[in-house]
Design a protein around this motif. Structure first.
Motif, PDB file in Angstrom:
ATOM      1  N   PRO A 432       0.829  -1.207   0.000  1.00  0.00           N
ATOM      2  CA  PRO A 432       0.000   0.000   0.000  1.00  0.00           C
ATOM      3  C   PRO A 432       0.865   1.258   0.000  1.00  0.00           C
ATOM      4  O   PRO A 432       2.001   1.259   0.475  1.00  0.00           O
ATOM      5  CB  PRO A 432      -0.809  -0.126   1.290  1.00  0.00           C
ATOM      6  N   GLN A 514      -2.558   5.577   1.306  1.00  0.00           N
ATOM      7  CA  GLN A 514      -3.336   4.653   2.125  1.00  0.00           C
ATOM      8  C   GLN A 514      -2.938   4.791   3.592  1.00  0.00           C
ATOM      9  O   GLN A 514      -3.768   4.679   4.484  1.00  0.00           O
ATOM     10  CB  GLN A 514      -3.100   3.213   1.657  1.00  0.00           C
ATOM     11  N   GLN A 538      -2.135  -4.174   7.993  1.00  0.00           N
ATOM     12  CA  GLN A 538      -2.878  -4.967   7.027  1.00  0.00           C
ATOM     13  C   GLN A 538      -3.565  -6.158   7.687  1.00  0.00           C
ATOM     14  O   GLN A 538      -4.600  -6.629   7.211  1.00  0.00           O
ATOM     15  CB  GLN A 538      -1.938  -5.458   5.922  1.00  0.00           C
TER      16      GLN A 538
END
Length: 740
Positions: A432, A514, A538
């Protein structure tokens, strides 16, 4: 998209400037040979003069910092007076002083009337509102005369809405009340150029879009939409087509263009300027004259707002007048000033009068109904938009106009979440996007070491942004030379840690980040730190903030922080793990608070909880953000594998700024407990009391007066709204700051 804006006053120029920042083709039409409307400034006898009395006060810290970023401003502690029944009293008025100064007869009438006041009447008029709260005697003596003089109507015919916005009187415990538009203890004012310098700053950026001497004469309507604006160009008429038209003109003027008529009234104002042959008349920023037999409503002395670039041996007074005709205004003002003893007639060296139309919307008893009809009529034209005091028929201040301008621009041109013109990064599909946001204020060597540590990380989807908060040691230039891959934004001046970070957060989020890695510039990161934080994030979709293990830079085997928690007794915010061996705290766990020297923040945290509160200058801003993030159902995770080192308070707690640190500490403490304390004043009292006792015993008793001063300021300062990503707009750094 092409947008035509009618009027180059503050509303027209602000909305035009904001639209230009988003690439919109804008044309602004102004009938007069100058811009700024009632917010402009001008030179007279070497003095910078405003159109009446202006000052900047707002509840919205984001709007405040946007406007403060335009030009250098001074923060003033309010000095103002009222002249009433032959006596000078302080402003804002305090009921205790009124009863004392006008004892016995007037005071007895006020108290008796208050005790016998009607408490359950239907509130429609100004009189209804005031008398239900304060009694008829105080209304007759204090509130009614000034209001009738200002608006030119009997108070029984003025709407209660005007009273709700304007009427306020202080009491014994007013020092505990938050500052409001009706009663504020401080304000901001430009150091140079008068109040008009704010609007002039934005005008300079878009001057090529403004047409002066171009009065709008009509609107061309085709199939229910505005097709073109008809305006006068010299001795001829011309038309120009637009997709949208934004009007700042009075509602009554727009009605005429559309063949309509709305029975709404505006009050004009005469500004009488007097050149006085002495250095100062008083030390007040402004003076109100309450009684109706005084023509003056409000008097301002510009040298008291800013003495910079003003002649030393003379001064200029400006009196706002609404109750007398233009021809006799000067003599009425002179008579008033001589009668109250402020000046002698032989001290007046010159005079001038400026006449401003539509200065105040008049809130009569039927204005709401007529405004509603007007808005419903104009809503039938989908590409016509209204903004500003005259167009919206509201008594709006500059910060409110800015807020409405930003809201309108966001509707017309929604912010793209990709920064236009930025080169696209090489991205890794499995990683990300992370933007590191670093805030700097001098100390370039620390920043250089921080950036070098980020260079050593092998996270492939990382971009770096440095927000410089007004460094004077050449930090931005050094970064651009030594780290060309780093994006640098210069604010031009230091408006606080949260504001600087918010600028970076907003930029990064619009660029598609992100995650945001928030770093102090006096930190060094371990090469795998970002990997560890992102991996943990994550795997935990309900986490909003992740904190690494922070070690002392000077003692890398010792923990500086592993998070924070609130201790109920003795009440304090405690840093977890401080001064413990680095081998401890080796398991992840959820935190109450994250400490912002180094954090990984998921964009969902900003989307749910907003950005940092710019009302903090530093200190408690991260605790506040953590509290709001948890309140929105997100968690804060400590990640022990992620390591960084912190040099600890290189910028904020220097010995030459120690008193400033203590005052900000007190102000931030009060602000935090006002937002989050349960109950507010009990929790604040316990926390402040404990801190003051502790610091006294530690030998810091000489600093406690600065801490207490900050606490009092924090109690008075408005809390205001929390900014969102789209609220942050940064003007280019002002050349005016560079000159200081």
């Amino acid at each position: 998209m092409r947008v035509g804006i009618l009027g180059a006053g503050p509303a027209g120029l602000l909305v035009g400037w904001l639209l230009r920042q988003r690439g919109v083709d804008v044309t602004i039409f102004e009938a007069r040979p100058y811009v700024g409307g009632i917010s402009r400034s001008f030179r007279w006898h070497g003095f910078t003069c405003d159109i009446g009395a202006h000052r900047l006060f707002t509840h919205d810290e984001t709007a405040l910092r946007f406007l403060l970023s335009a030009v250098p401003m001074g923060r003033h502690i309010r000095r103002s007076r009222l002249y009433l029944a032959g006596k000078w009293i302080r402003d804002p008025a305090n009921i205790i002083e009124i009863l004392w100064r006008y004892f016995p007869s007037t005071a007895i009438r006020i108290v008796t009337s208050y005790l016998l006041r009607p408490r359950h009447i239907s509130v429609k008029s100004f009189d209804d509102f005031v008398e239900a709260r304060y009694g008829a005697a105080l209304n007759r003596f204090f509130f009614r005369p000034y209001t009738e003089k200002l608006l030119g109507l009997p108070s029984s015919q003025i709407s209660a809405d005007w009273a709700q916005r304007k009427v306020r009187i202080g009491g014994l415990f007013e020092f505990l009340h938050e500052s409001t538009r009706k009663q504020f203890g401080y304000f901001y004012y430009p150091i140079r150029g008068g109040y008009g310098a704010i609007i002039e700053r934005y005008y300079r950026d878009i001057s090529e879009c403004v047409r002066v001497h171009a009065p709008v004469c009509g609107l061309e309507i085709v199939e229910g939409k505005i097709e073109a604006v008809i305006f006068k160009k010299g001795n001829t008429y011309d038309r120009e087509a637009f997709d949208h038209v934004i009007s700042t003109l009075p509602l009554t003027t727009i009605a005429q263009f559309l063949g309509q008529s709305f029975p709404l009234a505006y009050q004009d104002v005469k500004c009488v300027y007097l050149l006085i042959g002495r250095p100062l008349v008083s030390d007040n920023h402004w003076i109100y004259f309450i009684e109706k037999d005084f023509a003056i409503n409000r008097l301002v002395e510009f040298k008291n707002l800013s003495p910079i670039d003003q002649p030393q041996n003379h001064t200029v007074l400006c009196a706002e007048v609404t109750s007398v005709d233009l021809e006799n205004a000067v003599q009425h003002v002179i008579n008033d000033l001589v009668r109250c003893g402020l000046v002698r007639s032989d001290e007046i060296l010159d005079s001038m009068v400026l006449y401003e139309e539509c200065a105040y919307p008049v809130f009569d008893l039927s204005y709401k109904e007529h405004v509603a009809i007007a808005r419903k009529t104009l809503e039938c034209i989908p590409n016509l938009h209204l903004i500003g005091r005259a167009a919206e028929f509201q008594h709006l201040e500059l910060d409110e106009i800015y807020g409405k301008a930003l809201s309108l621009v966001n509707r017309l041109v929604p912010v793209s979440h990709t920064i236009i013109g930025e080169a696209q990064m090489e991205t890794s599909p499995e990683l990300p996007m992370v933007w590191a946001v670093i805030l700097t204020f001098n100390n370039y060597e620390d920043t250089k070491e921080c950036l070098r540590s980020l260079r050593r990380t092998n996270y492939r989807n990382l971009s770096i942004l440095v927000v410089d908060n007004g460094s004077s040691d050449g930090t931005p230039e050094h970064i651009k030379d030594e780290f060309p891959e780093v994006k640098v934004i210069e604010t031009g001046h230091n408006l606080g840690v949260p504001w600087g970070y918010n600028i970076g957060f907003s930029y990064a989020l619009h660029a598609g980040a992100q995650y945001i890695l928030m770093l102090n510039n006096d930190t060094v990161v371990e090469p795998q730190m970002i990997h560890h934080l992102v991996k943990a994030a994550q795997g935990n979709p309900d986490v909003g903030i992740l904190m690494p293990k922070v070690l002392y830079y000077s003692n890398p085997d010792t923990i500086w922080a592993a998070g924070g928690r609130h201790r109920f007794f003795p009440p304090a915010h405690v840093i977890l793990g401080q001064d413990r061996p680095a081998t401890m705290f080796n398991k992840p766990f959820y935190l109450e608070y994250a400490i912002s020297c180094g954090l990984l923040i998921h964009r969902r945290a900003f989307e749910k909880a907003g950005l940092f509160d710019p009302g903090y200058f530093f200190y408690f801003d991260d605790w506040d953000f953590s509290q709001r993030v948890r309140a929105h159902g997100l968690k804060i995770l400590f990640v022990p594998e992620a390591l960084m080192w912190h040099k600890v308070s290189r910028s904020t707690r220097r010995s030459d700024r120690e008193t400033f640190f203590w005052q900000v500490w007190g102000e931030s403490c009060a602000r935090f407990y006002r937002r989050h304390g349960q109950p507010v004043f009990l929790s604040l009292f316990l926390h402040v009391s404990f801190l003051m006792v502790r610091e006294f015993l530690k030998g810091n008793r000489y600093m406690l007066k600065y801490f207490w001063k900050g606490v009092c300021e924090g109690l008075r300062r408005p809390l205001g709204p929390i900014p969102t990503v789209d609220d942050i707009i940064l003007p280019p750094p002002s050349q005016d700051y560079a000159a200081l």
